[in-house]
Design a protein around this motif. Structure first.
Motif, PDB file in Angstrom:
ATOM      1  N   THR A  48       0.825  -1.205   0.000  1.00 53.60           N
ATOM      2  CA  THR A  48       0.000   0.000   0.000  1.00 53.60           C
ATOM      3  C   THR A  48       0.863   1.260   0.000  1.00 53.60           C
ATOM      4  O   THR A  48       0.627   2.193  -0.766  1.00 53.60           O
ATOM      5  CB  THR A  48      -0.937  -0.001   1.218  1.00 53.60           C
ATOM      6  N   ASN A  57      -4.476   8.209  -1.216  1.00 52.55           N
ATOM      7  CA  ASN A  57      -4.840   8.604   0.148  1.00 52.55           C
ATOM      8  C   ASN A  57      -3.603   8.905   0.991  1.00 52.55           C
ATOM      9  O   ASN A  57      -3.323   8.232   1.991  1.00 52.55           O
ATOM     10  CB  ASN A  57      -5.680   7.512   0.806  1.00 52.55           C
ATOM     11  N   MET A  60      -0.784   8.912   4.955  1.00 55.38           N
ATOM     12  CA  MET A  60      -1.503   7.744   5.444  1.00 55.38           C
ATOM     13  C   MET A  60      -0.649   6.997   6.457  1.00 55.38           C
ATOM     14  O   MET A  60       0.525   6.733   6.220  1.00 55.38           O
ATOM     15  CB  MET A  60      -1.836   6.817   4.277  1.00 55.38           C
ATOM     16  N   ASN A 118      -6.528   3.283   5.102  1.00 62.64           N
ATOM     17  CA  ASN A 118      -6.685   3.481   3.655  1.00 62.64           C
ATOM     18  C   ASN A 118      -8.061   3.046   3.172  1.00 62.64           C
ATOM     19  O   ASN A 118      -8.218   2.510   2.081  1.00 62.64           O
ATOM     20  CB  ASN A 118      -5.589   2.735   2.885  1.00 62.64           C
TER      21      ASN A 118
END
Length: 357
Positions: A48, A57, A60, A118
């Protein structure tokens, strides 16, 4: 009132993580405020953060293997009190109304479960922030009660239970779903963060376990964790490793997130056997239909487990003395830990001491 928490965050895809802050929401009526003590590093965190699974996003805070202490509760909380030691895994909410949720399988929420980080909060539209932090707010329905251990929250044993909130339930759920028990023949493909826990749990369930790994560097560990045999799949064995195990296994758990010669693993399934995908390789799979029809074999997938089953898994592991094999790290060692995970150098899971954030 809101809580400002220190965190370790990613500010852009592929960049090193840095220290920052996140604002935790006001407690809703069914919320608990958790002071985090331990936070595990999962390979999915790295995917991620590095943008392997594209999103925008940022900034994070990752992390979905969390253990800490309840510090405050909402007005309607009944199951937990201040001072309780709890865990949080990969999800923090779901719709609660669909067929999956009412069956206790919130992980398969038909309206989309809310990930611990997320993910879009279904109430206010904000992006959830994870466990690389000093505090987090979570609905009481998505908390896991942690067992009492010698030394309590600060013990290394409690730290070593942290990865079970992802790696533990990810492997326990398919083992239970496909009925593994005494007499079952189980193969575990890959012995990293997921695979080593799978070996321990399958062994505790009474199965005969074989590990398939690229090389033999972890063979002694695999046998120590309970495997009865350990097979190399790389090098000179790459084209032949499967031949001695044709039609052998009732269940194969593939924990690897890289492309594999899947037909060789399917050939090792016994009649009615199932190959379960736990890793997430980006490439598609080329499956030969006649390998399935000839033995009534199946290829399936599994994604963590529901909250009730996660609690069952934690209680099972506590009863059988199962923990993950971990390396404890300080917050300033996170970027190095990421690089070492990618290099397969961590044996077998890194856990962040949240007191150092």
């Amino acid at each position: 009132m809101t809580t400002t928490a220190a965190c370790i965050e990613a500010t852009s895809a592929g960049a090193d993580l840095t220290k920052g802050t996140v604002t935790r929401r006001d407690l809703r009526a069914d919320d608990c405020l958790i002071e985090i003590r331990w936070s595990g590093i999962c390979h999915s965190d790295i995917h991620t953060v590095n943008g392997d699974w594209p999103h925008d996003n940022f900034p994070m805070a990752p992390g979905h293997e969390i253990i800490g202490t309840v510090r405050d509760t909402g007005a309607d909380v009944t199951r937990y009190s201040v001072g309780d030691i709890v865990g949080i895994g990969c999800m923090v909410d779901s719709c609660g109304e669909c067929a999956s949720c009412t069956a206790g399988e919130e992980n398969y929420c038909l309206n989309g479960m809310t990930g611990t980080y997320n993910s879009v909060d279904r109430h206010d539209g904000s992006i959830t922030q994870g466990g690389y932090s000093t505090h987090i707010v979570c609905r009481e329905d998505f908390l896991i009660r942690m067992p009492e251990v010698a030394g309590g929250l600060d013990s290394e044993r409690m730290a070593a239970m942290t990865p079970l909130l992802c790696a533990g339930i990810t492997t326990y759920s398919p083992l239970k779903h496909w009925g593994v028990g005494p007499g079952s023949r189980v193969a575990v493909v890959g012995m990293g963060g997921l695979g080593h826990v799978a070996v321990k749990i399958a062994t505790a369930l009474g199965a005969e376990v074989t590990v398939f790994s690229h090389g033999l560097s972890k063979e002694d560990d695999g046998l120590r964790f309970g495997a009865s045999s350990y097979v190399a799949t790389g090098g000179d064995a790459a084209d032949t490793f499967h031949k001695a195990h044709a039609d052998e296994f009732d269940l194969i758990l593939n924990t690897v997130s890289a492309a594999l010669p899947i037909h060789r693993y399917i050939s090792m399934l016994a009649p009615d056997g199932t190959l379960v995908m736990l890793g997430l390789p980006p490439e598609g799979m080329n499956i030969r239909a006649n390998q399935l029809t000839g033995r009534r074999r199946s290829v399936a997938g599994s994604n963590i487990g529901g909250i009730a089953q996660t609690q069952e898994m934690i209680d099972f592991c506590a009863e059988h003395g199962i923990t993950a094999e971990i390396e404890l790290i300080a917050a300033d060692g996170v970027n190095d830990a990421y690089r070492r995970v990618l290099g397969s150098e961590v044996r077998y899971r890194a856990v962040i001491d949240a007191n150092t954030i």
